[in-house]
Design a protein around this motif. Structure first.
Motif, PDB file in Angstrom:
ATOM      1  N   ASN A 104      35.776   6.708  39.769  1.00 57.72           N
ATOM      2  CA  ASN A 104      36.723   6.889  38.665  1.00 57.72           C
ATOM      3  C   ASN A 104      35.988   7.269  37.377  1.00 57.72           C
ATOM      4  O   ASN A 104      36.416   8.162  36.648  1.00 57.72           O
ATOM      5  N   ILE A 105      34.899   6.571  37.114  1.00 55.70           N
ATOM      6  CA  ILE A 105      34.132   6.830  35.891  1.00 55.70           C
ATOM      7  C   ILE A 105      33.531   8.228  35.929  1.00 55.70           C
ATOM      8  O   ILE A 105      33.583   8.966  34.933  1.00 55.70           O
ATOM      9  N   LEU A 106      32.981   8.623  37.069  1.00 55.62           N
ATOM     10  CA  LEU A 106      32.428   9.977  37.191  1.00 55.62           C
ATOM     11  C   LEU A 106      33.524  11.034  37.022  1.00 55.62           C
ATOM     12  O   LEU A 106      33.319  12.049  36.355  1.00 55.62           O
ATOM     13  N   GLY A 107      34.686  10.789  37.608  1.00 54.83           N
ATOM     14  CA  GLY A 107      35.804  11.718  37.464  1.00 54.83           C
ATOM     15  C   GLY A 107      36.265  11.842  36.026  1.00 54.83           C
ATOM     16  O   GLY A 107      36.556  12.934  35.532  1.00 54.83           O
ATOM     17  N   VAL A 108      36.309  10.717  35.324  1.00 51.34           N
ATOM     18  CA  VAL A 108      36.692  10.721  33.909  1.00 51.34           C
ATOM     19  C   VAL A 108      35.673  11.514  33.086  1.00 51.34           C
ATOM     20  O   VAL A 108      36.046  12.321  32.230  1.00 51.34           O
ATOM     21  N   ALA A 111      36.230  15.151  33.671  1.00 49.18           N
ATOM     22  CA  ALA A 111      37.443  15.609  32.976  1.00 49.18           C
ATOM     23  C   ALA A 111      37.170  15.809  31.487  1.00 49.18           C
ATOM     24  O   ALA A 111      37.612  16.803  30.885  1.00 49.18           O
ATOM     25  N   ILE A 112      36.428  14.893  30.902  1.00 52.20           N
ATOM     26  CA  ILE A 112      36.109  15.002  29.473  1.00 52.20           C
ATOM     27  C   ILE A 112      35.234  16.222  29.212  1.00 52.20           C
ATOM     28  O   ILE A 112      35.518  17.028  28.321  1.00 52.20           O
ATOM     29  N   VAL A 113      34.176  16.365  29.990  1.00 53.08           N
ATOM     30  CA  VAL A 113      33.256  17.495  29.803  1.00 53.08           C
ATOM     31  C   VAL A 113      33.994  18.823  30.023  1.00 53.08           C
ATOM     32  O   VAL A 113      33.852  19.759  29.231  1.00 53.08           O
ATOM     33  N   GLY A 114      34.798  18.891  31.070  1.00 44.81           N
ATOM     34  CA  GLY A 114      35.547  20.114  31.343  1.00 44.81           C
ATOM     35  C   GLY A 114      36.506  20.468  30.225  1.00 44.81           C
ATOM     36  O   GLY A 114      36.606  21.633  29.814  1.00 44.81           O
ATOM     37  N   SER A 115      37.209  19.482  29.706  1.00 40.81           N
ATOM     38  CA  SER A 115      38.149  19.736  28.609  1.00 40.81           C
ATOM     39  C   SER A 115      37.430  20.212  27.358  1.00 40.81           C
ATOM     40  O   SER A 115      37.881  21.146  26.691  1.00 40.81           O
ATOM     41  N   ILE A 116      36.314  19.584  27.056  1.00 40.96           N
ATOM     42  CA  ILE A 116      35.548  19.993  25.871  1.00 40.96           C
ATOM     43  C   ILE A 116      35.057  21.425  26.019  1.00 40.96           C
ATOM     44  O   ILE A 116      35.185  22.240  25.095  1.00 40.96           O
ATOM     45  N   ILE A 117      34.526  21.751  27.185  1.00 30.60           N
ATOM     46  CA  ILE A 117      34.023  23.108  27.411  1.00 30.60           C
ATOM     47  C   ILE A 117      35.146  24.132  27.276  1.00 30.60           C
ATOM     48  O   ILE A 117      34.995  25.159  26.618  1.00 30.60           O
ATOM     49  N   ILE A 118      36.281  23.840  27.875  1.00 35.29           N
ATOM     50  CA  ILE A 118      37.390  24.795  27.824  1.00 35.29           C
ATOM     51  C   ILE A 118      37.907  24.970  26.401  1.00 35.29           C
ATOM     52  O   ILE A 118      38.133  26.087  25.941  1.00 35.29           O
ATOM     53  N   VAL A 119      38.081  23.867  25.681  1.00 30.50           N
ATOM     54  CA  VAL A 119      38.602  23.963  24.315  1.00 30.50           C
ATOM     55  C   VAL A 119      37.617  24.682  23.399  1.00 30.50           C
ATOM     56  O   VAL A 119      38.006  25.538  22.601  1.00 30.50           O
ATOM     57  N   LEU A 120      36.336  24.371  23.517  1.00 31.73           N
ATOM     58  CA  LEU A 120      35.349  24.984  22.622  1.00 31.73           C
ATOM     59  C   LEU A 120      35.101  26.455  22.913  1.00 31.73           C
ATOM     60  O   LEU A 120      34.827  27.234  22.003  1.00 31.73           O
ATOM     61  N   TYR A 121      35.198  26.846  24.176  1.00 33.17           N
ATOM     62  CA  TYR A 121      34.851  28.219  24.524  1.00 33.17           C
ATOM     63  C   TYR A 121      36.042  29.072  24.956  1.00 33.17           C
ATOM     64  O   TYR A 121      35.862  30.155  25.487  1.00 33.17           O
ATOM     65  N   ALA A 122      37.239  28.587  24.696  1.00 37.57           N
ATOM     66  CA  ALA A 122      38.438  29.359  25.048  1.00 37.57           C
ATOM     67  C   ALA A 122      38.509  30.613  24.176  1.00 37.57           C
ATOM     68  O   ALA A 122      38.177  30.571  22.995  1.00 37.57           O
ATOM     69  N   PRO A 123      38.955  31.708  24.760  1.00 38.20           N
ATOM     70  CA  PRO A 123      39.090  32.933  23.956  1.00 38.20           C
ATOM     71  C   PRO A 123      40.211  32.767  22.934  1.00 38.20           C
ATOM     72  O   PRO A 123      41.101  31.942  23.097  1.00 38.20           O
ATOM     73  N   SER A 124      40.143  33.553  21.893  1.00 38.08           N
ATOM     74  CA  SER A 124      41.191  33.471  20.871  1.00 38.08           C
ATOM     75  C   SER A 124      42.527  33.875  21.476  1.00 38.08           C
ATOM     76  O   SER A 124      42.589  34.651  22.428  1.00 38.08           O
ATOM     77  N   SER A 125      43.587  33.349  20.913  1.00 36.79           N
ATOM     78  CA  SER A 125      44.915  33.558  21.491  1.00 36.79           C
ATOM     79  C   SER A 125      45.415  34.987  21.320  1.00 36.79           C
ATOM     80  O   SER A 125      46.345  35.398  21.987  1.00 36.79           O
TER      81      SER A 125
END
Length: 166
Positions: A104-108, A111-125
């Motif tokens: 559970n801890i590894l999955g969490v 999830a946190i790392v993936g969300s941060i990466i996606i939000v920080l490197y998402a292309p502009s809208s």
């Protein structure tokens, strides 16, 4: 990296909406657990005030999540849905006394790392995504590395001993 005021509002709405969703799920499960503990005296969950409080929190959280898309692009709002998973994991542990295992801890963490990466490197809208652009992105070494790391992480999580999984 900076977010516009409008995007900041969307982020706050998404984060608070997802936390409310987690609170609502734990509230409803708590109501169910209390009801089950009554044994023969249990009643329909539709008659449980605490269950309805959880349902109301769910509606408010989902509304916040929905409104977030009006203020920020989906490339920012959607990954923040992981907040619901993360907060639910910890709320279930502290409120419902459920066990958090190493998996559970590894999955969490993933999830946190993936969300941060996606939000920080998402292309502009305002960038138009075409099939050619998508193929270009998917053949870059950074994307191939990311997919490889995700597959490896999934394989590691599935290969953990049963004692760690629980």
């Amino acid at each position: 990296l900076t977010f516009t005021r409008q995007e900041q509002i969307g982020i706050v709405l998404a984060l608070s909406g997802n936390v409310l969703i987690s609170v609502s799920l734990n509230t409803q499960k708590y109501a169910h657990n209390q009801n089950e503990a009554r044994g023969a005296g249990k009643q329909s969950y539709l008659k449980l005030k605490l269950w309805w409080a959880g349902m109301t929190l769910m509606a408010v959280g989902e509304t916040g999540n929905f409104l977030a898309y009006a203020y920020a692009p989906a490339t920012i709002v959607a990954p923040l849905g992981a907040v619901s998973v993360v907060s639910n994991c910890f709320l279930a542990h502290f409120v419902l006394k459920e066990h958090i295992g190493m998996r559970n801890i590894l999955g969490v963490c993933l999830a946190i790392v993936g969300s941060i990466i996606i939000v920080l490197y998402a292309p502009s809208s305002d960038q138009q995504l075409t099939m050619d652009v998508l193929v270009k992105y998917m053949t870059e070494w950074s994307f191939i590395l990311l997919v490889t790391l995700i597959v490896l992480a999934i394989l590691v999580l599935f290969s953990l001993r049963d004692s760690i999984k629980k």
